[in-house]
Scaffold this active site. Sequence first.
Site, PDB file in Angstrom:
ATOM      1  N   ASP A 110       0.820  -1.217   0.000  1.00 30.78           N
ATOM      2  CA  ASP A 110       0.000   0.000   0.000  1.00 30.78           C
ATOM      3  C   ASP A 110       0.852   1.265   0.000  1.00 30.78           C
ATOM      4  O   ASP A 110       0.619   2.195  -0.756  1.00 30.78           O
ATOM      5  CB  ASP A 110      -0.980  -0.003   1.196  1.00 30.78           C
ATOM      6  CG  ASP A 110      -0.308  -0.313   2.540  1.00 30.78           C
ATOM      7  OD1 ASP A 110       0.933  -0.445   2.592  1.00 30.78           O
ATOM      8  OD2 ASP A 110      -1.040  -0.418   3.538  1.00 30.78           O
ATOM      9  N   ASP A 113       7.117   3.909   3.179  1.00 34.34           N
ATOM     10  CA  ASP A 113       7.372   4.963   4.160  1.00 34.34           C
ATOM     11  C   ASP A 113       8.871   4.971   4.473  1.00 34.34           C
ATOM     12  O   ASP A 113       9.660   5.561   3.731  1.00 34.34           O
ATOM     13  CB  ASP A 113       6.488   4.704   5.388  1.00 34.34           C
ATOM     14  CG  ASP A 113       6.589   5.774   6.456  1.00 34.34           C
ATOM     15  OD1 ASP A 113       7.303   6.761   6.243  1.00 34.34           O
ATOM     16  OD2 ASP A 113       5.949   5.630   7.511  1.00 34.34           O
ATOM     17  N   ARG A 176     -10.042   0.795   6.767  1.00 38.01           N
ATOM     18  CA  ARG A 176      -9.541   0.260   5.493  1.00 38.01           C
ATOM     19  C   ARG A 176     -10.581   0.367   4.391  1.00 38.01           C
ATOM     20  O   ARG A 176     -10.256   0.413   3.210  1.00 38.01           O
ATOM     21  CB  ARG A 176      -9.161  -1.217   5.642  1.00 38.01           C
ATOM     22  CG  ARG A 176      -8.016  -1.489   6.600  1.00 38.01           C
ATOM     23  CD  ARG A 176      -7.559  -2.936   6.436  1.00 38.01           C
ATOM     24  NE  ARG A 176      -6.760  -3.396   7.553  1.00 38.01           N
ATOM     25  CZ  ARG A 176      -5.444  -3.220   7.668  1.00 38.01           C
ATOM     26  NH1 ARG A 176      -4.796  -2.567   6.728  1.00 38.01           N
ATOM     27  NH2 ARG A 176      -4.781  -3.688   8.705  1.00 38.01           N
TER      28      ARG A 176
HETATM   29  P1  5GP Z   1       7.809   1.229   5.996  1.00 40.60           P
HETATM   30  O1  5GP Z   1       8.358  -0.093   6.435  1.00 40.60           O
HETATM   31  O2  5GP Z   1       8.103   1.586   4.568  1.00 40.60           O
HETATM   32  O3  5GP Z   1       8.193   2.333   6.928  1.00 40.60           O
HETATM   33  O4  5GP Z   1       6.274   1.163   6.199  1.00 40.60           O
HETATM   34  C1  5GP Z   1       5.502   0.482   5.333  1.00 40.60           C
HETATM   35  C2  5GP Z   1       4.284  -0.066   6.026  1.00 40.60           C
HETATM   36  O5  5GP Z   1       3.878   0.755   7.119  1.00 40.60           O
HETATM   37  C3  5GP Z   1       3.154  -0.101   5.051  1.00 40.60           C
HETATM   38  O6  5GP Z   1       3.014  -1.392   4.511  1.00 40.60           O
HETATM   39  C4  5GP Z   1       1.964   0.265   5.911  1.00 40.60           C
HETATM   40  O7  5GP Z   1       1.422  -0.925   6.440  1.00 40.60           O
HETATM   41  C5  5GP Z   1       2.507   1.041   7.059  1.00 40.60           C
HETATM   42  N1  5GP Z   1       2.347   2.505   6.899  1.00 40.60           N
HETATM   43  C6  5GP Z   1       3.301   3.423   6.612  1.00 40.60           C
HETATM   44  N2  5GP Z   1       2.791   4.654   6.540  1.00 40.60           N
HETATM   45  C7  5GP Z   1       1.478   4.538   6.792  1.00 40.60           C
HETATM   46  C8  5GP Z   1       0.395   5.491   6.842  1.00 40.60           C
HETATM   47  O8  5GP Z   1       0.517   6.700   6.633  1.00 40.60           O
HETATM   48  N3  5GP Z   1      -0.827   4.981   7.135  1.00 40.60           N
HETATM   49  C9  5GP Z   1      -1.027   3.646   7.363  1.00 40.60           C
HETATM   50  N4  5GP Z   1      -2.265   3.273   7.642  1.00 40.60           N
HETATM   51  N5  5GP Z   1      -0.047   2.737   7.310  1.00 40.60           N
HETATM   52  C10 5GP Z   1       1.196   3.176   7.021  1.00 40.60           C
HETATM   53 MG    MG Z   2       1.861  -2.777   5.488  1.00 39.79          MG
END
Ligand code: 5GP
Ligand code: MG
Length: 193
Positions: A110, A113, A176
Amino acid sequence: MSEKNKQIQPSAIPELASVLVTRQQIAERVAQLAQELAEFYQGREVTIVQVLTGALIFVADLVRQMPLPLRIESVSVSSYRGTNTRPCQARFRLPPPEDLSGRDVLIVDDIYDSGQTMAVLIDAINQTRPASLRQCVLLQKDRPDLPARPGVDFVGFDIPDEFVVGYGLDYDGLYRNLPDIGVLNKELHEVQP
Ligand code: 5GP
Ligand code: MG
């Protein structure tokens, strides 16, 4: 309605304080992405590895517009605990399948980040020796506070560094099912930093 008012649409959804990506924008961009991916994988069979649960709705809309021989596998990675809105250590709840060797694998998530979830996934899937490994995310969060991230191959939208919900993305398991993507109305929850 003036041009200015057209751009700042108050959300019709009470759960959202503001909308960052509307359902119409999502529909248009998902169709474009499906076309880009269908061209990229033309003549090949693709194995999508969807990252549960957030990518569920995105994947459902994407794959139905990809006229290719296609398989769907699932992984689950926990990077959030309850009400934290910054990622914690990424861990597998459901690891990738072991039989991806020789396959053209596309990870679909999705949101990108910190990039930690994607890094863990790439590492685990590479150990199964796929023929190729690409990544696609609906949203890529702007994180100027972080050192350069590796990035992903296919991105739907670049968004500011806000915690967003809707179209598969949750806060503590909820929201969601909202059709638009936006910032949660803080009156509903005290969002933790
Ligand atoms: P990363 O490992 O890249 O920091 O984070 C990725 C995961 O964190 C995504 O798969 C998602 O599940 C969650 N995530 C990151 N940012 C957001 C956000 O703004 N909203 C939500 N609901 N989930 C996020
Ligand atoms: Mg995720």
